[in-house]
Design a protein around this motif. Structure first.
Motif, mmCIF file in Angstrom:
data_model
loop_
_atom_site.group_PDB
_atom_site.id
_atom_site.type_symbol
_atom_site.label_atom_id
_atom_site.label_comp_id
_atom_site.label_asym_id
_atom_site.label_seq_id
_atom_site.Cartn_x
_atom_site.Cartn_y
_atom_site.Cartn_z
ATOM 1 N N PHE A 171 69.466 -12.354 -6.247
ATOM 2 C CA PHE A 171 68.251 -12.370 -5.437
ATOM 3 C C PHE A 171 68.147 -11.087 -4.609
ATOM 4 C CE2 PHE A 171 65.887 -13.576 -1.594
ATOM 5 C CZ PHE A 171 64.801 -14.251 -2.139
ATOM 6 N N PRO A 195 59.915 -10.141 -8.804
ATOM 7 C CA PRO A 195 59.623 -11.224 -7.851
ATOM 8 C C PRO A 195 59.692 -12.611 -8.484
ATOM 9 C CG PRO A 195 57.681 -9.854 -8.256
ATOM 10 C CD PRO A 195 58.851 -9.118 -8.794
ATOM 11 N N VAL A 196 59.382 -12.705 -9.769
ATOM 12 C CA VAL A 196 59.432 -14.020 -10.418
ATOM 13 C C VAL A 196 60.889 -14.466 -10.596
ATOM 14 C CG1 VAL A 196 58.721 -15.340 -12.434
ATOM 15 C CG2 VAL A 196 57.233 -13.565 -11.525
ATOM 16 N N ILE A 230 61.927 -15.821 -7.296
ATOM 17 C CA ILE A 230 61.471 -17.193 -7.082
ATOM 18 C C ILE A 230 62.327 -18.174 -7.877
ATOM 19 C CG2 ILE A 230 59.600 -18.799 -7.641
ATOM 20 C CD1 ILE A 230 59.169 -17.311 -5.064
ATOM 21 N N MET A 263 65.477 -18.523 -6.123
ATOM 22 C CA MET A 263 65.291 -19.166 -4.830
ATOM 23 C C MET A 263 65.147 -20.676 -5.012
ATOM 24 S SD MET A 263 62.430 -18.276 -2.001
ATOM 25 C CE MET A 263 61.283 -19.476 -2.598
ATOM 26 N N LEU A 264 64.452 -21.088 -6.080
ATOM 27 C CA LEU A 264 64.290 -22.519 -6.330
ATOM 28 C C LEU A 264 65.640 -23.169 -6.642
ATOM 29 C CD1 LEU A 264 60.987 -22.420 -8.420
ATOM 30 C CD2 LEU A 264 61.248 -23.181 -6.068
ATOM 31 N N ALA A 289 67.369 -23.416 -3.358
ATOM 32 C CA ALA A 289 66.780 -24.467 -2.532
ATOM 33 C C ALA A 289 67.238 -25.840 -2.998
ATOM 34 C CB ALA A 289 65.258 -24.380 -2.577
ATOM 35 N N LEU A 330 66.160 -29.784 -2.232
ATOM 36 C CA LEU A 330 64.751 -29.923 -2.603
ATOM 37 C C LEU A 330 64.673 -30.130 -4.121
ATOM 38 C CD1 LEU A 330 63.186 -27.100 -0.407
ATOM 39 C CD2 LEU A 330 63.611 -29.471 0.161
ATOM 40 N N PRO A 331 63.970 -31.165 -4.562
ATOM 41 C CA PRO A 331 64.100 -31.592 -5.965
ATOM 42 C C PRO A 331 63.166 -30.860 -6.914
ATOM 43 C CG PRO A 331 62.697 -33.092 -4.796
ATOM 44 C CD PRO A 331 63.056 -32.030 -3.821
ATOM 45 N N ILE A 332 63.319 -29.560 -7.089
ATOM 46 C CA ILE A 332 62.338 -28.839 -7.909
ATOM 47 C C ILE A 332 62.586 -29.068 -9.400
ATOM 48 C CG2 ILE A 332 61.251 -26.608 -8.300
ATOM 49 C CD1 ILE A 332 61.092 -27.514 -5.426
ATOM 50 N N GLY A 388 61.046 -33.517 -11.371
ATOM 51 C CA GLY A 388 61.139 -32.070 -11.567
ATOM 52 C C GLY A 388 61.237 -31.706 -13.038
ATOM 53 N N ASP A 389 61.070 -30.446 -13.332
ATOM 54 C CA ASP A 389 60.975 -29.993 -14.715
ATOM 55 C C ASP A 389 61.989 -28.867 -14.968
ATOM 56 O OD1 ASP A 389 60.304 -29.131 -17.188
ATOM 57 O OD2 ASP A 389 58.151 -29.009 -16.820
ATOM 58 N N LEU A 424 60.801 -25.690 -16.697
ATOM 59 C CA LEU A 424 60.030 -24.738 -15.900
ATOM 60 C C LEU A 424 60.912 -23.575 -15.453
ATOM 61 C CD1 LEU A 424 57.413 -23.990 -14.488
ATOM 62 C CD2 LEU A 424 58.135 -25.377 -12.552
ATOM 63 N N LEU A 472 60.209 -19.487 -15.859
ATOM 64 C CA LEU A 472 60.230 -18.511 -14.766
ATOM 65 C C LEU A 472 61.310 -17.466 -15.013
ATOM 66 C CD1 LEU A 472 59.838 -20.874 -11.687
ATOM 67 C CD2 LEU A 472 58.116 -19.330 -12.607
#
Lengths: 214, 557
Positions: B170, B219-220, B223, B226-227, B230, B236-238, B245-246, B249, B253
């Protein structure tokens, strides 16, 4: 001429060129930031399309008053910032006006953060933090709040950086350490501030409006 | 007689070159001179290169025999993950752009420095901070997700140091973005008088195209990591399927960055080769305009092919079809470049100096890597070889055979300019040839093993694959020797090498019209450009018909 040389930096020979480069550079950076927030919004879009009902239910739990007040605060701060950067580009005696507008911008930024703090406090009290004991029964509502905390958090970090940059300009300008009129740094800071504002314009409907239309 | 004296001007007072302009540690750590920052980057990535190399050496030793004898499964996983993370983000991505790009971009366009010198230094410090996170990850016990951090393994199951590893990448990503912004602004705003866009050397074009990819794709990646952070750190359930969540995905990204990242790694290499081949063939670059269009096309189309990493991940067949088609399309500009390099040799006067050997090696290895990429762009073949050594061989041909060869080519080509010293040419030629054969010996067998079904990332394998792995490991030993050799003779040259002249290769770029090493602000006189690059001979003639004409009109007068 001495005024211009005071603002001139390596490796530039002319202030006008330096100003253009600063503006050009920040626009390139803003393009990068657009992709940064774009990826977050894409994540939001994918999750919302997969779970429309949970997102509507979760959206109804947000406090629209905090969101709306903050939108008004932030848009006003963009106005004061725009006045500051336009005034700095004028020829007249505008130092006081520029300083006042920059100060107002920073103050509005801080006000936004304070309101946001109260909103976060309420969210925590309502158990809207994903994890055990989460307030809503649908599991995918946690997804909405996961993204809510993340995007508002990232936005708040950007805003904090913006406030720091504006405060720096105010302090340096008030102490006459830099000349604000025609300052490339002021223009660059203003562009960054507007980006943070534009991001919020996207976040407001995505966070506060789902589930409230009907 | 100096150029200035020839022009009838007074000689300049003696002034130190950039290496001798200050000798304190602070004069290096707080420098804003793009050339010194390039040196700082070079030292940093050399350390990381040998760290990543040491990790993979242990892996290759382990793979000598089918049933693990040297490492545990866990250690093996951590070692190849560390190798991938270090080599991709701490060596390949910054390698050519941040060292040679930093050093050469202002010199090639006739500028005193990059547009934002302090941002440039800041970018190096960010790289350092990221590097500290990465080294901490290793010391603390490592990470076992591979360099791809796939969810849900990285978010829910891995018990290793995913957090610090992701944080390392990151942070170093922002160094990339800062460098990209800087290089784009430099190219737009600081070109010397007369340096129009279509007079830019191909290396500048390649750095420019790379910077665009860096600024828009990194930047992608930030992200996506970062997810992951997180989810692991804050819960956090991304990407958690149990809470809607997926995990797929994440792959979208991640590859939205990581496929363009391949072009971040290889476009600068293409730029290097486009400088070296005309110089040692004494020939104009064939089809300069189309070389420019091709590199921009690769950078652009590179954003729309990421789905070919996900043919077996559960992706709409229509999406797969389009991604497959676009992956074939991107081979067209790549092929244009290969044909043009080859055509540049036609009727040239070719000398096989070490940079040229690396450059020609690049063309062959890049072509092999590129053609095997077409196999992977084709869905039926890709399904067969997904996650096998075929894929490993393919991307090493592009990244190691291509980019690392070009990195060493650049190192030998510009070493006299950067250090002011000549290196022993025979040793350099020997190292270049050794590297070529060592590389092929390491990775050619992996194509076969992969096609026969050997999966990647396992430390035990059926005995039938042993012959390929022994070949590969033996080749890796040769390759390691070829990488260590330059370290020795280049260091030797610093102290004992002959002094380099301003333009030892008779090349045409602006960087060769200043002293070796250059002064702190690059040029004593603002360069004036009145011609296109690569004028090694008169238009329409063959090589050697005329003396080469450098781009700087000042030094001709």
């Amino acid at each position: 001429m001495s005024d211009a040389t005071a603002l001139l930096r390596e490796p530039w020979q002319r202030l006008e060129r330096q100003r253009q480069a600063g503006k050009f550079g920040i626009w390139i950076f803003l393009a990068s930031e657009t992709l940064f927030f774009g990826a977050l919004l894409l994540t939001y879009a994918v999750c919302r399309i997969e779970h429309p009902d949970a997102f509507a239910a979760a959206g109804r739990e947000t406090n629209i008053w905090f969101g709306t007040i903050n939108t008004a605060i932030l848009l006003t701060s963009s106005l004061t910032m725009a006045v500051a950067s336009q005034a700095a580009a004028q020829k007249g005696r505008v130092r006081q006006l520029v300083l006042a507008c920059l100060g107002a911008t920073a103050a509005l930024g801080v006000a936004f953060m304070i309101v946001k703090g109260f909103e976060y406090k309420e969210d925590i009290e309502k158990h809207l933090v994903p994890g055990t004991g989460f307030a809503l029964s649908q599991p995918s509502a946690q997804l909405f709040y996961g993204l809510y905390w993340l995007v508002t958090g990232v936005h708040a970090i950007h805003l904090t950086i913006g406030i720091a940059l504006v405060v720096r300009l105010v302090l340096l300008g008030a102490a006459r350490r830099i000349r604000l009129r025609g300052s490339p740094e002021l223009e660059v800071t203003a562009l960054y501030w507007h980006l943070v504002d534009v991001v919020w314009i996207f976040l407001y409907p995505l966070i506060y409006l789902p589930g409230r239309a009907s | 007689m100096t150029d200035a004296a020839l022009a009838g001007e007074l000689p300049f007072p003696p002034r130190p070159d950039y290496l001798r302009a200050g000798s304190t540690l602070l004069s290096w750590l707080a420098t804003t001179d793009h050339k010194r920052i390039a040196i700082l980057y070079a030292l940093t990535i050399t350390v990381f290169f040998f760290m990543g190399g040491a990790a993979i050496t242990a892996v290759r030793v382990e793979l000598f025999v089918p049933n693990g004898w040297f490492l545990t499964s866990d250690t093996y996983n951590r070692l190849f993950s560390f190798h991938g993370i270090i080599m991709v983000w701490f060596f390949l991505v910054p390698s050519i752009p941040n060292t040679f790009g930093n050093f050469l971009l202002p010199l090639m366009i006739g500028a005193p420095d990059v547009a934002f010198p302090r941002l440039n230094l800041f970018s190096w410090y960010l790289t350092l901070v990221g590097g500290i996170f990465a080294v901490y990850t290793l010391v603390a016990g490592g990470v076992d997700t591979g360099w791809t951090f796939y969810t849900p393994f990285s978010t829910m199951f891995s018990n290793t140091h995913v957090l610090t590893a992701a944080a390392a990448v990151f942070v170093v990503g922002f160094a990339s973005i800062a460098t990209g912004v800087n290089f784009i602004a430099t190219t737009h705003m600081l070109r010397a008088p007369g340096m129009t866009w279509f007079r830019l050397p191909m290396f500048v074009w390649s750095i420019y195209a790379t910077s665009i990819v860096m600024v828009l794709s990194t930047p992608v990646l930030a992200i996506s990591l970062m997810l992951v952070i997180a989810e692991r750190w804050l819960g956090l359930p991304i990407f958690d399927p149990a809470r809607g969540g997926d995990p797929i995905l994440f792959q979208h990204l991640f590859w939205f960055y990581s496929h363009p990242a391949v072009y971040i790694m290889v476009l600068p290499a293409m730029g290097v080769v486009s400088e070296i081949i005309p110089c040692f063939a004494r020939r104009r670059l064939f089809g300069y305009d189309f070389m420019v269009y091709a590199i921009i096309a690769i950078a652009g189309i590179g954003f729309f092919v990421w789905g070919h990493h996900m043919f077996v991940s559960g992706q709409s067949p229509y999406a797969s079809l389009i991604f497959s088609f676009l992956s074939f399309v991107i081979a067209v500009p790549s092929a244009i470049k290969v044909f043009n390099w080859t055509a540049s040799l036609y009727r040239g006067q070719i000398s096989f100096n070490s940079p040229m050997i690396y450059a020609l090696g690049f063309v062959g290895l890049f072509t092999t890597g590129g053609l095997s990429g077409l196999f992977l762009a084709s869905i039926p073949v890709d399904v067969h070889v997904t996650d096998t050594y075929f894929v490993v061989a393919h991307f090493h041909y592009i990244m190691v055979g291509g980019s690392v060869s070009a990195f060493f080519g650049a190192l030998h080509f510009w070493w006299p300019k950067i250090t002011g010293k000549m290196y022993p040419e025979s040793w350099a030629q020997f190292a270049a040839i050794t590297m070529y054969f060592g590389f092929n010996m390491t990775f050619l067998p992996q194509f076969v093993a992969g096609y026969l079904g050997m999966p990647r990332r396992y430390h035990t394998y059926p005995a039938e694959f042993q012959v390929y792995n022994v070949m590969s490991s033996a080749g890796a030993a040769v390759l390691a020797a070829a990488y260590l050799l330059p370290l020795v003779y280049l260091m030797w040259s610093l102290f004992h090498g002959a002094r380099a002249s301003n333009n030892p290769w008779g090349a045409t770029g602006l960087e060769w019209t200043t002293t070796s090493p250059p002064p702190p602000h690059n040029f004593d006189l603002q360069p004036l450009v009145d011609r296109a690059p690569y004028q090694y001979h008169a238009e329409g003639e063959s090589a050697g018909s005329d003396a080469p004409e450098v781009q700087n009109a000042r030094s001709l007068r």
